[in-house]
Scaffold this motif. Structure first.
Motif, PDB file in Angstrom:
ATOM      1  N   ASP A 128      28.744  31.676  28.896  1.00  0.00           N
ATOM      2  CA  ASP A 128      27.564  32.529  28.955  1.00  0.00           C
ATOM      3  C   ASP A 128      27.426  33.302  30.263  1.00  0.00           C
ATOM      4  N   GLU A 129      27.948  32.734  31.366  1.00  0.00           N
ATOM      5  CA  GLU A 129      27.656  33.349  32.659  1.00  0.00           C
ATOM      6  C   GLU A 129      28.743  34.299  33.152  1.00  0.00           C
ATOM      7  N   SER A 130      30.015  34.064  32.786  1.00  0.00           N
ATOM      8  CA  SER A 130      31.086  34.944  33.265  1.00  0.00           C
ATOM      9  C   SER A 130      32.381  34.611  32.531  1.00  0.00           C
ATOM     10  N   LEU A 131      33.445  35.332  32.917  1.00  0.00           N
ATOM     11  CA  LEU A 131      34.769  35.099  32.332  1.00  0.00           C
ATOM     12  C   LEU A 131      35.695  34.343  33.283  1.00  0.00           C
ATOM     13  N   GLN A 132      35.151  33.808  34.355  1.00  0.00           N
ATOM     14  CA  GLN A 132      36.027  33.165  35.342  1.00  0.00           C
ATOM     15  C   GLN A 132      36.688  31.902  34.794  1.00  0.00           C
ATOM     16  N   HIS A 133      35.964  31.137  33.988  1.00  0.00           N
ATOM     17  CA  HIS A 133      36.581  29.976  33.330  1.00  0.00           C
ATOM     18  C   HIS A 133      37.651  30.439  32.342  1.00  0.00           C
ATOM     19  N   ALA A 134      37.397  31.544  31.661  1.00  0.00           N
ATOM     20  CA  ALA A 134      38.367  32.074  30.700  1.00  0.00           C
ATOM     21  C   ALA A 134      39.652  32.513  31.399  1.00  0.00           C
ATOM     22  N   ILE A 135      39.542  33.063  32.612  1.00  0.00           N
ATOM     23  CA  ILE A 135      40.735  33.437  33.368  1.00  0.00           C
ATOM     24  C   ILE A 135      41.557  32.191  33.697  1.00  0.00           C
ATOM     25  N   HIS A 136      40.887  31.138  34.099  1.00  0.00           N
ATOM     26  CA  HIS A 136      41.557  29.858  34.382  1.00  0.00           C
ATOM     27  C   HIS A 136      42.318  29.356  33.151  1.00  0.00           C
ATOM     28  N   LEU A 159      39.122  29.224  39.525  1.00  0.00           N
ATOM     29  CA  LEU A 159      38.708  27.841  39.755  1.00  0.00           C
ATOM     30  C   LEU A 159      39.469  27.220  40.911  1.00  0.00           C
ATOM     31  N   ALA A 160      40.492  27.927  41.402  1.00  0.00           N
ATOM     32  CA  ALA A 160      41.206  27.510  42.605  1.00  0.00           C
ATOM     33  C   ALA A 160      40.731  28.315  43.817  1.00  0.00           C
ATOM     34  N   GLY A 161      39.637  29.065  43.654  1.00  0.00           N
ATOM     35  CA  GLY A 161      39.026  29.762  44.770  1.00  0.00           C
ATOM     36  C   GLY A 161      39.341  31.238  44.884  1.00  0.00           C
ATOM     37  N   SER A 162      40.132  31.776  43.961  1.00  0.00           N
ATOM     38  CA  SER A 162      40.518  33.183  44.046  1.00  0.00           C
ATOM     39  C   SER A 162      39.430  34.095  43.482  1.00  0.00           C
ATOM     40  N   ALA A 163      39.296  35.291  44.073  1.00  0.00           N
ATOM     41  CA  ALA A 163      38.400  36.305  43.516  1.00  0.00           C
ATOM     42  C   ALA A 163      39.014  36.961  42.284  1.00  0.00           C
ATOM     43  N   ALA A 164      40.318  36.730  42.059  1.00  0.00           N
ATOM     44  CA  ALA A 164      41.026  37.228  40.863  1.00  0.00           C
ATOM     45  C   ALA A 164      40.782  38.709  40.634  1.00  0.00           C
ATOM     46  N   LYS A 165      40.928  39.489  41.704  1.00  0.00           N
ATOM     47  CA  LYS A 165      40.612  40.918  41.657  1.00  0.00           C
ATOM     48  C   LYS A 165      41.350  41.640  40.546  1.00  0.00           C
ATOM     49  N   ARG A 166      42.655  41.383  40.425  1.00  0.00           N
ATOM     50  CA  ARG A 166      43.456  42.178  39.494  1.00  0.00           C
ATOM     51  C   ARG A 166      43.156  41.839  38.040  1.00  0.00           C
ATOM     52  N   ILE A 167      42.913  40.556  37.747  1.00  0.00           N
ATOM     53  CA  ILE A 167      42.581  40.194  36.361  1.00  0.00           C
ATOM     54  C   ILE A 167      41.180  40.676  36.016  1.00  0.00           C
ATOM     55  N   ASN A 168      40.256  40.597  36.962  1.00  0.00           N
ATOM     56  CA  ASN A 168      38.917  41.119  36.696  1.00  0.00           C
ATOM     57  C   ASN A 168      38.948  42.627  36.466  1.00  0.00           C
ATOM     58  N   MET A 169      39.834  43.327  37.177  1.00  0.00           N
ATOM     59  CA  MET A 169      39.990  44.758  36.942  1.00  0.00           C
ATOM     60  C   MET A 169      40.552  45.007  35.542  1.00  0.00           C
ATOM     61  N   ALA A 220      36.351  33.425  45.540  1.00  0.00           N
ATOM     62  CA  ALA A 220      35.542  33.162  44.347  1.00  0.00           C
ATOM     63  C   ALA A 220      34.056  33.016  44.681  1.00  0.00           C
ATOM     64  N   LYS A 221      33.750  32.420  45.819  1.00  0.00           N
ATOM     65  CA  LYS A 221      32.344  32.270  46.210  1.00  0.00           C
ATOM     66  C   LYS A 221      31.710  33.624  46.509  1.00  0.00           C
TER      67      LYS A 221
END
Length: 254
Positions: A128-136, A159-169, A220-221
């Protein structure tokens, strides 16, 4: 600026930069070369994966990747033989090399054959809150095949602390339908409200100057802090402000 003035300022910058002429200078032009959903997905994923460094070099190398696949990404991914992969061995973009490229081709085939394609993987694990778990979870599925450990670093894990810029893009490209012809919006099973800003040095520095990000590291924070601020401005389409932050940083040297 108070909250209302800041939102108005950023909304104005979104309108300035979220329009078709943005494509000419951005790696998003690579998936725009195609019309078939799977071709767009694959070309976009590969272009986003190497999207760090000089933008002209990124675009040129992404075009090389597409050319090495015979300009038919999905046909190449699904129909390649081992000897077809030999042509990829010479590819290099910074630390992404031919061995990584080969692994990506095999992993994408695995995802289409066994998991219904990348959209299905991300949609299955959305929260519900974001796709960060889905990226993991996507990273786990991606590396279910045999692979070299060196390739792990080319798929980020929030979930390992990355902002995951490229996947979020990449997710912004695939999910967000901006009605302006820039983001492609071909994935209909994920709402844009779950997208996160592709946090990089440009968007991060601008966000700090505007007072909507205090954390110094782009991790990630920091992404959670920025996401929270952007969702307060537009909960249904928070990552439209990526255009404002990036444009202010890259084009206006804000």
């Amino acid at each position: 600026m108070d909250a209302g003035e800041l939102k108005a300022f950023l909304d104005e910058k979104v309108l300035l930069y979220n329009k078709p002429d943005f494509i000419d200078s951005d790696p998003i032009q690579i998936p725009h070369l195609f019309t078939q959903k799977e071709d767009i997905e694959i070309a976009g994923f590969l272009a986003a994966t190497i999207a760090w460094g000089n933008r002209t070099i990124i675009i040129n190398n992404a075009k090389k990747m597409v050319a090495l696949m015979g300009n038919s990404p999905y046909d190449f991914v699904m129909g390649h033989k081992e000897y077809h992969l030999e042509a990829l061995e010479s590819f290099v973009h910074r630390t992404f090399n031919g061995a990584d490229f080969t692994t990506f081709i095999k992993a994408l085939k695995h995802i289409y054959q066994n998991h219904g394609g990348p959209e299905a993987v991300f949609a299955k694990h959305q929260k519900d809150e974001s796709l960060q778990h889905a990226i993991h979870e996507f990273k786990k599925v991606f590396f279910e095949i045999e692979h070299q450990n060196r390739t792990h670093k080319h798929v980020s894990d929030p979930l390992a602390g990355s902002a995951a810029k490229r996947i979020n893009m990449y997710l912004r490209w695939m999910v967000r339908d901006d009605n302006a012809g820039v983001d492609l919006g071909i994935w209909k099973s994920i709402p844009p409200s779950l997208l996160s800003c592709p946090l990089d040095v440009h968007s991060g520095n601008v966000a700090r100057k505007l007072g909507i990000l205090s954390r110094k590291q782009n991790d990630a924070k920091a992404l959670l802090e920025l996401d929270t601020a952007l969702r307060e401005m537009d909960k249904s389409d928070p990552v439209k402000y990526d255009f404002a932050l990036f444009g202010l940083g890259v084009f206006e040297r804000f």
